[in-house]
Enzyme design. Structure first.
Site, short mmCIF file in Angstrom:
data_model
loop_
_atom_site.label_atom_id
_atom_site.label_comp_id
_atom_site.label_asym_id
_atom_site.label_seq_id
_atom_site.Cartn_x
_atom_site.Cartn_y
_atom_site.Cartn_z
N TYR A 54 5.61 78.13 35.43
CA TYR A 54 5.94 76.71 35.32
C TYR A 54 4.73 75.85 35.02
O TYR A 54 3.69 75.94 35.68
CB TYR A 54 6.61 76.19 36.61
CG TYR A 54 6.80 74.69 36.57
CD1 TYR A 54 7.79 74.14 35.76
CD2 TYR A 54 5.96 73.83 37.26
CE1 TYR A 54 7.95 72.77 35.66
CE2 TYR A 54 6.11 72.46 37.17
CZ TYR A 54 7.11 71.93 36.37
OH TYR A 54 7.25 70.57 36.28
N HIS A 84 3.59 60.53 30.09
CA HIS A 84 3.79 60.13 31.48
C HIS A 84 3.03 58.86 31.86
O HIS A 84 3.19 58.35 32.97
CB HIS A 84 3.36 61.27 32.42
CG HIS A 84 4.35 62.40 32.49
ND1 HIS A 84 4.88 62.97 31.37
CD2 HIS A 84 4.89 63.05 33.55
CE1 HIS A 84 5.71 63.94 31.73
NE2 HIS A 84 5.74 64.01 33.04
N ASN A 196 0.03 65.80 38.68
CA ASN A 196 0.60 66.14 39.98
C ASN A 196 -0.43 65.81 41.05
O ASN A 196 -1.63 65.93 40.84
CB ASN A 196 0.95 67.62 40.06
CG ASN A 196 2.34 67.93 39.54
OD1 ASN A 196 2.74 69.07 39.52
ND2 ASN A 196 3.11 66.93 39.16
N TYR A 278 4.16 36.22 76.96
CA TYR A 278 4.00 37.62 76.53
C TYR A 278 2.92 37.78 75.45
O TYR A 278 2.22 38.80 75.41
CB TYR A 278 5.32 38.16 75.96
CG TYR A 278 6.37 38.46 76.98
CD1 TYR A 278 6.18 38.24 78.33
CD2 TYR A 278 7.60 38.98 76.57
CE1 TYR A 278 7.17 38.52 79.25
CE2 TYR A 278 8.60 39.26 77.48
CZ TYR A 278 8.38 39.02 78.83
OH TYR A 278 9.36 39.30 79.73
N ARG A 281 -0.11 37.91 77.66
CA ARG A 281 -0.06 38.88 78.75
C ARG A 281 0.11 40.32 78.25
O ARG A 281 -0.36 41.27 78.88
CB ARG A 281 1.09 38.51 79.69
CG ARG A 281 1.04 39.21 81.03
CD ARG A 281 2.23 38.97 81.92
NE ARG A 281 3.14 37.91 81.57
CZ ARG A 281 4.43 37.91 81.93
NH1 ARG A 281 4.92 38.93 82.61
NH2 ARG A 281 5.21 36.91 81.60
N PHE A 327 3.08 68.37 46.05
CA PHE A 327 2.92 67.03 45.48
C PHE A 327 3.83 66.01 46.15
O PHE A 327 3.71 64.82 45.87
CB PHE A 327 3.23 67.05 43.98
CG PHE A 327 4.53 67.75 43.67
CD1 PHE A 327 5.74 67.26 44.12
CD2 PHE A 327 4.52 68.92 42.92
CE1 PHE A 327 6.93 67.90 43.84
CE2 PHE A 327 5.72 69.57 42.63
CZ PHE A 327 6.92 69.05 43.09
N GLU A 411 14.46 66.92 39.93
CA GLU A 411 13.66 66.26 40.97
C GLU A 411 14.61 65.33 41.73
O GLU A 411 14.65 64.13 41.49
CB GLU A 411 12.48 65.55 40.33
CG GLU A 411 11.56 66.56 39.64
CD GLU A 411 10.60 65.96 38.65
OE1 GLU A 411 10.49 64.71 38.59
OE2 GLU A 411 9.93 66.72 37.92
#
Length: 492
Positions: A54, A84, A196, A278, A281, A327, A411
């Site tokens: 791959y 990409h 990746n 609060y 405190r 990844f 994916e």
């Protein structure tokens, strides 16, 4: 300062030092050996293996079943980077881009990615010359690595895209030519190794952690000034009541507050009120929970930046190439969402203390001015703080709860960690703004307690702050003072 990239654990503290000292990066001999050994193993494997591997001799994502001819492997990797590079939105801040370069170098240096030594060295050269690729904040799903932003980060080593150099955005090819650098030709697997990985997410995470740790310290310091200015009580910060609950952050914050207020004549004087609200405190409990969250996220991110996170992962010693999921950003996406919640709580309790300081109680004038009515005083800075807190609360919706399938369903579960990372930085910036407004109010309120003095540490903070922001007598334009307060916290 010189920092050697090596297999030794890289701490987040040291990352901060590298950025602060503008260190020069050098690849250690061990890292060079690992990189070259893995590349040779991969070349040998490709020449003898008849099975598809791959991303090395196949397409990507749902195209993983399409085999690629050996003559086209280099073009395959270049095509990957170009196709990409789909970043959009605002530009990533320069310090985060520098971190992306550093952490990508570190990840590739372990010898599990199969890249050329020349590719890693080019990233080192970019870092050292402060040649910063133009990267954008949007486009990553935080699952197949930070594909889009890492593609934009990688374009310039091919002579493509843009870089910021010497304060100007310029075509990468132009700067490479000026520096005598030839564009690189990627070998098999290299584009995938570059794209990746979680370096976009983790760089944001590390940058936010470095700032958040200081904000947690500053929150205690400002709260100590507010407590004294409000004529608060010290008893809730005693060791016994905090240690009995066992939470480390709570115990540390209580001890820090005691140290900050040691020697204060204000904290020591008799009190008419039995207890405080609060927001005063419960400082140990709330600030302490933030610290505990911060330390947890710190440990997770430190593991992440010391890991090869691309795919497939190459193991030369075991003769294994594994296509898996290192990844995937989920391990850091959820912690970054968690840290956004924690920092928002830090700003939320800060805004409540500001509200109490302007309320006209315990001997303080309404809105912290001597002539309220004619003057609005510090009325609207509290409004502004409330607005910022509200925005941060909206940003606390956990992006890691969402997933949108991609790549034709291959994916099918993503982390959305990149969005967790970018919104975390917005929460960090918002938290600083709210703390800065509390500091404005605390310093103003402290003036109305004179001639009584707070502790030496609180008074030192007060004196430093007064060098940039004055006491307000009558109404004036406030936004420059707020901006100066924010910058004061950013720089100190």
């Amino acid at each position: 300062m010189t920092h050697y990239i090596s297999p030794e654990r890289l701490t987040i503290e040291h990352v901060g030092t590298i950025l602060r000292e503008k260190a020069t990066l050098v690849l250690s001999e061990e890292s060079k050996r690992r990189i070259e050994r893995c590349r040779k193993y991969l070349d040998d494997k490709i020449s003898t293996c008849r099975e598809p591997v791959y991303g090395i001799n196949t397409g990507f994502g749902s195209l993983c079943n399409i085999s690629i001819n050996s003559d086209d492997l280099a073009q395959l990797q270049k095509n990957l980077v170009m196709s990409h590079a789909c970043g959009l939105g605002e530009r990533v801040p320069a310090p985060v881009v520098r971190l992306m370069l550093l952490l990508k170098i570190q990840s590739l240096s372990y010898g599990n990615s199969g890249v050329q030594l020349a590719t890693v060295q080019r990233l080192v050269d970019f870092f050292n010359a402060d040649i910063l690729p133009v990267v954008y904040t949007q486009g990553s799903l935080g699952a197949s690595g930070d594909l889009a932003p890492l593609a934009n980060l990688s374009l310039p080593i091919l002579g493509l895209g843009e870089v910021e150099y010497e304060g100007k955005v310029r075509p990468a090819a132009e700067v490479l030519a000026e520096k005598g650098m030839e564009p690189l030709s990627l070998m098999s697997k290299e584009g995938l190794a570059l794209l990746n990985g979680t370096q976009f997410m983790s760089s944001y995470g590390v940058w936010c952690l470095l700032q958040a740790r200081r904000l947690a310290e500053q929150a205690d310091e400002i709260a100590a000034m507010s407590l004294d200015a409000f004529d608060g009580r010290i008893e809730p910060f005693g060791p016994e009541v905090n240690e009995v609950r066992h939470h480390r952050g709570q115990i540390e914050v209580a001890a820090h507050m005691r140290a900050l207020l040691k020697g204060s004549s204000l904290i020591a004087r008799p009190k008419e009120h039995v207890q405080d609200p609060y927001s005063f405190r419960c400082i140990p409990q709330v600030h302490g929970a933030v610290r505990d969250t911060l330390e947890y996220v710190w440990s997770v991110l430190e593991d992440e930046i010391n890991s090869p996170t691309d795919n497939p992962t190459v193991f030369p010693d075991e003769d294994i190439i594994v296509s898996a999921g290192n990844f995937h950003g989920e391990p850091i996406a959820m912690p970054m969402d968690f840290l956004a919640v924690a920092l928002t709580e830090l700003s939320s309790i800060s805004e409540r203390r500001t509200y109490k300081l302007i309320a006209g109680t315990r001997g303080l004038p309404s809105f912290l001015v001597a002539r309220p009515g004619l003057n609005s005083g510090f009325m609207i800075p509290q409004y502004a703080a409330a607005s910022v807190v509200n925005q941060s609360k909206g940003l606390c919706w956990p992006t890691s709860c969402d997933t949108i399938p991609s790549s034709q369903g291959q994916e099918d579960h993503v982390s959305m960690g990149a969005n967790a990372a970018t919104k975390l930085l917005r929460v960090v910036d918002n938290t600083r703004r709210v703390l800065a407004i509390e500091l404005m109010n605390a310093a103003q309120a402290l003036e109305f307690r004179r001639p009584a003095k707070s502790s030496s540490r609180v008074e030192e903070l007060y004196e430093e702050y007064r060098k940039v922001v004055p006491f307000i007598v009558d109404d004036t334009v406030m936004y420059p003072h707020i901006a100066a307060s924010v910058e004061f916290l950013a720089q100190c």
